[in-house]
Write a protein that holds these residues in place. Structure first.
Motif, PDB file in Angstrom:
ATOM      1  N   ALA A 296       0.697  -0.905  -0.070  1.00 46.00           N
ATOM      2  CA  ALA A 296      -0.012   0.044   0.087  1.00 46.00           C
ATOM      3  C   ALA A 296       0.881   1.081   0.029  1.00 46.00           C
ATOM      4  O   ALA A 296       2.091   1.014   0.147  1.00 46.00           O
ATOM      5  CB  ALA A 296      -0.856  -0.052   1.190  1.00 46.00           C
ATOM      6  N   LYS A 297       0.129   2.230  -0.234  1.00 39.86           N
ATOM      7  CA  LYS A 297       0.879   3.645  -0.215  1.00 39.86           C
ATOM      8  C   LYS A 297       1.487   4.257   1.180  1.00 39.86           C
ATOM      9  O   LYS A 297       0.741   3.433   2.230  1.00 39.86           O
ATOM     10  CB  LYS A 297       0.097   4.941  -1.001  1.00 39.86           C
ATOM     11  CG  LYS A 297      -0.111   4.594  -2.572  1.00 39.86           C
ATOM     12  CD  LYS A 297      -1.356   5.149  -3.019  1.00 39.86           C
ATOM     13  CE  LYS A 297      -1.107   6.670  -2.601  1.00 39.86           C
ATOM     14  NZ  LYS A 297      -2.385   7.607  -3.204  1.00 39.86           N
ATOM     15  N   ARG A 298       2.196   4.833   1.311  1.00 35.89           N
ATOM     16  CA  ARG A 298       2.700   5.112   2.776  1.00 35.89           C
ATOM     17  C   ARG A 298       1.845   5.960   3.314  1.00 35.89           C
ATOM     18  O   ARG A 298       1.542   5.878   4.691  1.00 35.89           O
ATOM     19  CB  ARG A 298       3.982   6.073   2.315  1.00 35.89           C
ATOM     20  CG  ARG A 298       3.762   7.415   2.137  1.00 35.89           C
ATOM     21  CD  ARG A 298       5.080   8.484   2.049  1.00 35.89           C
ATOM     22  NE  ARG A 298       4.982   9.264   0.734  1.00 35.89           N
ATOM     23  CZ  ARG A 298       6.130   9.351  -0.105  1.00 35.89           C
ATOM     24  NH1 ARG A 298       7.403   9.233   0.624  1.00 35.89           N
ATOM     25  NH2 ARG A 298       6.016  10.071  -0.973  1.00 35.89           N
ATOM     26  N   GLU A 299       0.723   6.705   2.620  1.00 39.08           N
ATOM     27  CA  GLU A 299      -0.235   7.267   3.266  1.00 39.08           C
ATOM     28  C   GLU A 299      -1.016   6.189   4.260  1.00 39.08           C
ATOM     29  O   GLU A 299      -1.627   6.736   5.188  1.00 39.08           O
ATOM     30  CB  GLU A 299      -1.292   8.032   2.285  1.00 39.08           C
ATOM     31  CG  GLU A 299      -0.698   9.219   1.523  1.00 39.08           C
ATOM     32  CD  GLU A 299       0.249   8.950   0.574  1.00 39.08           C
ATOM     33  OE1 GLU A 299       1.324   9.921   0.454  1.00 39.08           O
ATOM     34  OE2 GLU A 299       0.630   7.726   0.151  1.00 39.08           O
ATOM     35  N   LEU A 300      -1.412   5.284   3.710  1.00 38.40           N
ATOM     36  CA  LEU A 300      -2.196   4.152   4.664  1.00 38.40           C
ATOM     37  C   LEU A 300      -1.438   3.830   6.094  1.00 38.40           C
ATOM     38  O   LEU A 300      -2.012   3.858   7.159  1.00 38.40           O
ATOM     39  CB  LEU A 300      -2.317   2.839   3.897  1.00 38.40           C
ATOM     40  CG  LEU A 300      -3.224   1.961   4.649  1.00 38.40           C
ATOM     41  CD1 LEU A 300      -4.563   2.209   4.772  1.00 38.40           C
ATOM     42  CD2 LEU A 300      -3.075   0.278   4.207  1.00 38.40           C
ATOM     43  N   TYR A 301      -0.242   3.812   5.869  1.00 36.85           N
ATOM     44  CA  TYR A 301       0.610   3.294   7.129  1.00 36.85           C
ATOM     45  C   TYR A 301       0.952   4.643   8.063  1.00 36.85           C
ATOM     46  O   TYR A 301       1.077   4.495   9.325  1.00 36.85           O
ATOM     47  CB  TYR A 301       1.895   2.802   6.733  1.00 36.85           C
ATOM     48  CG  TYR A 301       1.975   1.545   5.952  1.00 36.85           C
ATOM     49  CD1 TYR A 301       1.415   0.460   6.331  1.00 36.85           C
ATOM     50  CD2 TYR A 301       2.339   1.613   4.486  1.00 36.85           C
ATOM     51  CE1 TYR A 301       1.273  -0.643   5.788  1.00 36.85           C
ATOM     52  CE2 TYR A 301       2.256   0.648   3.669  1.00 36.85           C
ATOM     53  CZ  TYR A 301       1.851  -0.751   4.232  1.00 36.85           C
ATOM     54  OH  TYR A 301       1.673  -1.796   3.449  1.00 36.85           O
ATOM     55  N   LYS A 302       0.743   5.741   7.451  1.00 37.37           N
ATOM     56  CA  LYS A 302       0.852   7.130   8.150  1.00 37.37           C
ATOM     57  C   LYS A 302      -0.408   7.203   9.154  1.00 37.37           C
ATOM     58  O   LYS A 302      -0.522   7.662  10.135  1.00 37.37           O
ATOM     59  CB  LYS A 302       0.942   8.405   7.297  1.00 37.37           C
ATOM     60  CG  LYS A 302       2.240   8.364   6.652  1.00 37.37           C
ATOM     61  CD  LYS A 302       2.612   9.771   5.892  1.00 37.37           C
ATOM     62  CE  LYS A 302       3.853   9.993   5.786  1.00 37.37           C
ATOM     63  NZ  LYS A 302       4.169  11.424   5.104  1.00 37.37           N
ATOM     64  N   ILE A 303      -1.519   6.852   8.533  1.00 38.05           N
ATOM     65  CA  ILE A 303      -2.832   6.824   9.177  1.00 38.05           C
ATOM     66  C   ILE A 303      -2.645   5.745  10.432  1.00 38.05           C
ATOM     67  O   ILE A 303      -3.029   6.276  11.552  1.00 38.05           O
ATOM     68  CB  ILE A 303      -4.076   6.616   8.408  1.00 38.05           C
ATOM     69  CG1 ILE A 303      -4.321   7.581   7.251  1.00 38.05           C
ATOM     70  CG2 ILE A 303      -5.264   6.508   9.315  1.00 38.05           C
ATOM     71  CD1 ILE A 303      -5.286   7.298   6.180  1.00 38.05           C
ATOM     72  N   LEU A 317       9.328   0.524  -1.076  1.00 37.46           N
ATOM     73  CA  LEU A 317       9.562   0.618  -2.685  1.00 37.46           C
ATOM     74  C   LEU A 317       9.236   2.026  -2.872  1.00 37.46           C
ATOM     75  O   LEU A 317       8.025   2.791  -2.949  1.00 37.46           O
ATOM     76  CB  LEU A 317       8.310  -0.035  -3.212  1.00 37.46           C
ATOM     77  CG  LEU A 317       8.238  -1.595  -3.284  1.00 37.46           C
ATOM     78  CD1 LEU A 317       8.132  -2.281  -2.034  1.00 37.46           C
ATOM     79  CD2 LEU A 317       7.480  -2.336  -4.424  1.00 37.46           C
ATOM     80  N   GLY A 318      10.665   2.886  -3.286  1.00 37.19           N
ATOM     81  CA  GLY A 318      10.515   3.965  -3.449  1.00 37.19           C
ATOM     82  C   GLY A 318      11.183   4.924  -2.293  1.00 37.19           C
ATOM     83  O   GLY A 318      11.922   4.267  -1.238  1.00 37.19           O
ATOM     84  N   ASP A 319      11.325   6.214  -2.240  1.00 38.93           N
ATOM     85  CA  ASP A 319      11.948   7.180  -1.530  1.00 38.93           C
ATOM     86  C   ASP A 319      10.879   7.422  -0.345  1.00 38.93           C
ATOM     87  O   ASP A 319      10.224   8.321  -0.363  1.00 38.93           O
ATOM     88  CB  ASP A 319      12.521   8.225  -2.120  1.00 38.93           C
ATOM     89  CG  ASP A 319      13.652   9.036  -1.064  1.00 38.93           C
ATOM     90  OD1 ASP A 319      13.398   8.753   0.201  1.00 38.93           O
ATOM     91  OD2 ASP A 319      14.103   9.861  -1.464  1.00 38.93           O
ATOM     92  N   PRO A 320      11.191   6.936   0.842  1.00 39.51           N
ATOM     93  CA  PRO A 320      10.407   7.247   1.969  1.00 39.51           C
ATOM     94  C   PRO A 320      10.460   8.586   2.387  1.00 39.51           C
ATOM     95  O   PRO A 320       9.403   9.287   2.829  1.00 39.51           O
ATOM     96  CB  PRO A 320      10.770   6.296   3.091  1.00 39.51           C
ATOM     97  CG  PRO A 320      12.356   5.956   3.058  1.00 39.51           C
ATOM     98  CD  PRO A 320      12.380   6.072   1.510  1.00 39.51           C
ATOM     99  N   HIS A 321      11.380   9.390   2.071  1.00 38.88           N
ATOM    100  CA  HIS A 321      11.433  10.828   2.700  1.00 38.88           C
ATOM    101  C   HIS A 321      11.167  11.942   1.540  1.00 38.88           C
ATOM    102  O   HIS A 321      10.996  13.151   1.699  1.00 38.88           O
ATOM    103  CB  HIS A 321      12.697  10.837   2.891  1.00 38.88           C
ATOM    104  CG  HIS A 321      13.377  10.132   4.026  1.00 38.88           C
ATOM    105  ND1 HIS A 321      12.677   9.967   5.438  1.00 38.88           N
ATOM    106  CD2 HIS A 321      14.322   8.925   4.107  1.00 38.88           C
ATOM    107  CE1 HIS A 321      13.359   9.088   5.813  1.00 38.88           C
ATOM    108  NE2 HIS A 321      14.083   8.379   5.311  1.00 38.88           N
ATOM    109  N   GLU A 326       5.233   9.107  -5.494  1.00 31.91           N
ATOM    110  CA  GLU A 326       4.449   7.966  -4.804  1.00 31.91           C
ATOM    111  C   GLU A 326       5.653   6.917  -4.195  1.00 31.91           C
ATOM    112  O   GLU A 326       6.444   6.690  -4.946  1.00 31.91           O
ATOM    113  CB  GLU A 326       3.580   7.124  -5.757  1.00 31.91           C
ATOM    114  CG  GLU A 326       2.835   6.049  -5.372  1.00 31.91           C
ATOM    115  CD  GLU A 326       1.833   5.545  -6.269  1.00 31.91           C
ATOM    116  OE1 GLU A 326       0.710   5.760  -5.987  1.00 31.91           O
ATOM    117  OE2 GLU A 326       2.312   4.720  -7.071  1.00 31.91           O
ATOM    118  N   CYS A 327       5.274   6.585  -2.789  1.00 36.83           N
ATOM    119  CA  CYS A 327       6.161   5.527  -2.174  1.00 36.83           C
ATOM    120  C   CYS A 327       5.096   4.524  -1.713  1.00 36.83           C
ATOM    121  O   CYS A 327       4.027   4.751  -1.103  1.00 36.83           O
ATOM    122  CB  CYS A 327       6.937   6.163  -1.437  1.00 36.83           C
ATOM    123  SG  CYS A 327       7.911   5.159  -0.182  1.00 36.83           S
TER     124      CYS A 327
END
Length: 645
Positions: A296-303, A317-321, A326-327
């Motif tokens: 999933a996108k980082r946005e899900l894990y941020k919630i 998968l991608g740059d987390p920072h 999209e990451c």
């Protein structure tokens, strides 16, 4: 002042050591290794300066073992410095079943070097050096360790908080930074063995220097040491890493990577059997099956909070920072995915409890030093589930989650091997957790009441909670004594609100539900590993990847054997026919080595009489049965979940 030893109390006008006080009370013996003074573990040399309750400890006590083996680690360190003076010392704690000391040395610690160190340790024990504690101010402590060329010790001192007591222990010419406590003298360490040397990063950080970790164990007597070493040799034979590979349940491949095992047909079939059993039972108990994405996108894990609290344990998968691109991340858990099922439409109290179950493939970026066979891996399969419920449903649903877990443990034969840990947060380490102290007090209070109402015996683990709530961890040890969590049941009063999960209650009011995170049998790979060790590869018939092997003596009996095999397969049995042109004794030995539960030998007479000659893995020759009777017998073995045949 009064010194209370439980049934005996002595009164003194001035301080004296625990040892002297116990001697005066007439209750000291050679078996005593340490003490607890007002609940704190202390050396026998500790002075009692005011009224105190004292408990004497022997090697039979866990705290006593710790003191004994911690002293042994210092004897090892002294031997290392005698033989290899340029070696830099780091830390040397007592651990389950022994101790270790991490050293930075240009000398490779080979088995031959271990033997030399053992011999030197024996000399130190024979010299019987008195072990003395002393304290130094920070600047003097740093100066002492600098003078001794111990840079790791200097770093440890510099990292201590201001005002922290900095203590050292001296035995003969050897001085080590240590909080203690220790035994009276080196002569008390009677029986020990250095077992192996492995690599270990300083402070467990792979960005730091690789050190050499010397492992050992110690006991009060040679007989106890001998018994332990014999047990270790037996454990090696039962280690799933050996059995699982020898019996071709799994393998690993360097080009695929560490912690990424390949399940061979036997292992894959066994896990499939367990998975079907679990999913069918969950369906009977009202669970709804889901199938959610692996990433999933980082946005899900941020919630959910995983991005803040679990990022280092995730595969990104991608740059987390880089917030402009999209990451994505592979999922380390399924909870935020399954919540979307609840959020798919508006819910009312009539939808609750909603029990969601999934056989989840998960990904966790475990440290290389933590991985072991199938027990700790980077990709694994979990019998995962989440229950979304009203507050008044919490206790009953928690009870049913525990009942399901116990049912599974009994079915696979691990019930007697587990313990229960009530895992709490650490109020002194709040950065690790979501929520307020009030929310944690409420969640932990509710869970404690449930556990106490159930009457479950548990121990408490501080700082072992999930970042969003307390949990009941069902703990188990592998053959080497290493403890891991097999199954968890967690109460979550935080994440539903973060995801905006609500339902309409009986008063038409919008309410935030509670959530239970749970597993029914845990990680399938870990469970398989533990089962291989428990049964030494001879899995019970109902879960064995191959349950029955038919062995025709000659070519003329092959068709008859295939016919019986077809009858058994129609009943769901896992059956093979060994039609190789080999002697029957060879076929039987091969089947026994592969731990096949039942072997059916078929010769001319058996074929003519519509019968089979039955051999059990455990009971040996069971005589001749009609083919019909054996088919019924085999089906009953599976239907009854027979654990021992």
């Amino acid at each position: 002042m009064k010194i209370n030893f439980g049934e005996q109390i002595i009164e003194k006008s001035e301080p004296l050591s625990v040892y002297d006080a116990a001697a005066e009370a007439g209750i000291i013996s050679r078996a005593v290794v340490a003490a607890k003074v007002n609940g704190k573990v202390c050396a026998l040399t500790t002075l009692v300066e005011s009224d105190a309750n004292v408990e004497l400890l022997t090697f039979a006590d866990e705290d006593g073992k710790h003191v004994f083996r911690h002293t042994a680690s210092h004897v090892l360190a002294q031997a290392v410095k005698r033989l290899y003076p340029d070696t830099k010392l780091t830390i040397g704690p007592a651990i389950d079943n022994g101790f270790y000391y991490d050293v930075d040395s240009d000398v490779s610690i080979t088995p031959e070097v271990l033997a030399l160190l053992e011999a030197e340790m024996k000399k130190i024990v024979k010299e019987n050096h008195r072990i003395e504690r002393f304290e130094l101010p920070r600047d003097e402590a740093i100066a002492l360790m600098t003078e001794k060329n111990e840079p790791y010790k200097v770093q440890l001192i510099e990292e201590l908080p201001e005002g922290e007591v900095i203590s050292f222990y001296r035995q003969g010419e050897f001085v080590d930074l240590c909080a203690g406590p220790h035994l009276f003298s080196t002569g008390a360490v009677k029986a020990f063995k250095l077992t192996q040397c492995t690599g270990a990063y300083w402070k467990g950080d792979q960005n730091n220097k690789m050190l050499q970790r010397i492992y050992g164990t110690a006991f009060p007597t040679k007989d106890e040491l001998k018994a332990y070493l014999e047990m270790v040799e037996e454990a090696k034979k039962r280690d799933h890493n050996k059995i699982g590979r020898d019996l071709e349940y799994f393998t690993t491949v360097d080009t695929i990577g560490q912690g990424l095992p390949i399940l061979l047909p036997k292992g894959a079939r066994t896990i499939q059997n367990l998975q079907r059993f679990v999913e069918d039972e969950e369906q009977r108990r009202g669970y709804l099956l889901t199938k959610t994405p692996f990433m999933a996108k980082r946005e899900l894990y941020k919630i959910s909070g995983h991005w803040d609290h679990y990022l280092d344990g995730m595969f990104i998968l991608g740059d987390p920072h880089d917030e402009t691109k999209e990451c994505l991340a592979l999922r380390p858990m399924t909870c935020p995915f399954q919540y979307q099922v609840f959020l798919n439409k508006k819910r009312s109290y009539r939808d609750l409890p909603m029990r969601l179950g999934e056989t989840s493939t998960l990904f966790r970026n475990e440290d290389s030093g933590e991985m072991h066979g199938l027990i700790r891996v980077r990709q694994f399969t979990l019998s995962e589930g989440h229950l979304i419920l009203a507050p008044e449903q919490l206790e009953q649903e928690f009870r049913e989650c525990l009942d399901l877990a116990i049912y599974m443990l009994k079915a696979v034969g691990l019930y007697e091997d587990v313990t229960y840990r009530f895992s709490l947060w650490d109020p002194n380490n709040t950065a690790k957790y979501e929520g307020t102290a009030e929310q944690w007090d409420e969640a932990q209070g509710v869970m404690k009441q449930i556990l106490d109402n159930i009457g479950l015996e548990y121990y408490v683990g501080i700082d072992e909670a999930a970042f969003y709530g307390p949990k009941l961890d069902i703990q188990i040890k592998n053959v080497h004594g290493k403890e891991d969590t097999l199954i968890t049941i967690q109460i979550d009063m935080l994440l539903a609100k973060k995801f905006g999960m609500e339902y309409t209650d009986r008063n038409d009011k919008r309410v935030t539900p509670y959530i239970i995170h749970r597993s029914s049998i845990g990680c399938y790979e870990r469970t398989l590993a533990l089962l291989l060790e428990k049964y030494a590869g001879a899995l019970p018939m109902w879960m064995a990847p191959e349950q029955i092997r038919l062995m025709p003596i000659g070519d003329d009996q092959v068709d008859y054997a295939e016919g019986i095999a077809s009858d058994l397969r129609r009943l769901g049995m896992r059956v093979t026919v060994d039609a190789r042109n080999e002697k029957i004794g060879y076929k039987i030995r091969a089947a026994q080595l592969e731990k096949i539960p039942f072997m059916l030998v078929i010769g001319e007479k058996e074929a003519a009489d519509n019968a089979v000659s039955v051999r059990s893995r455990k009971k040996g020759d069971m005589g001749v049965m009609s083919a019909t009777d054996f088919v019924a017998f085999a089906k009953q073995q599976v239907d009854d979940l027979v654990l021992d045949n």
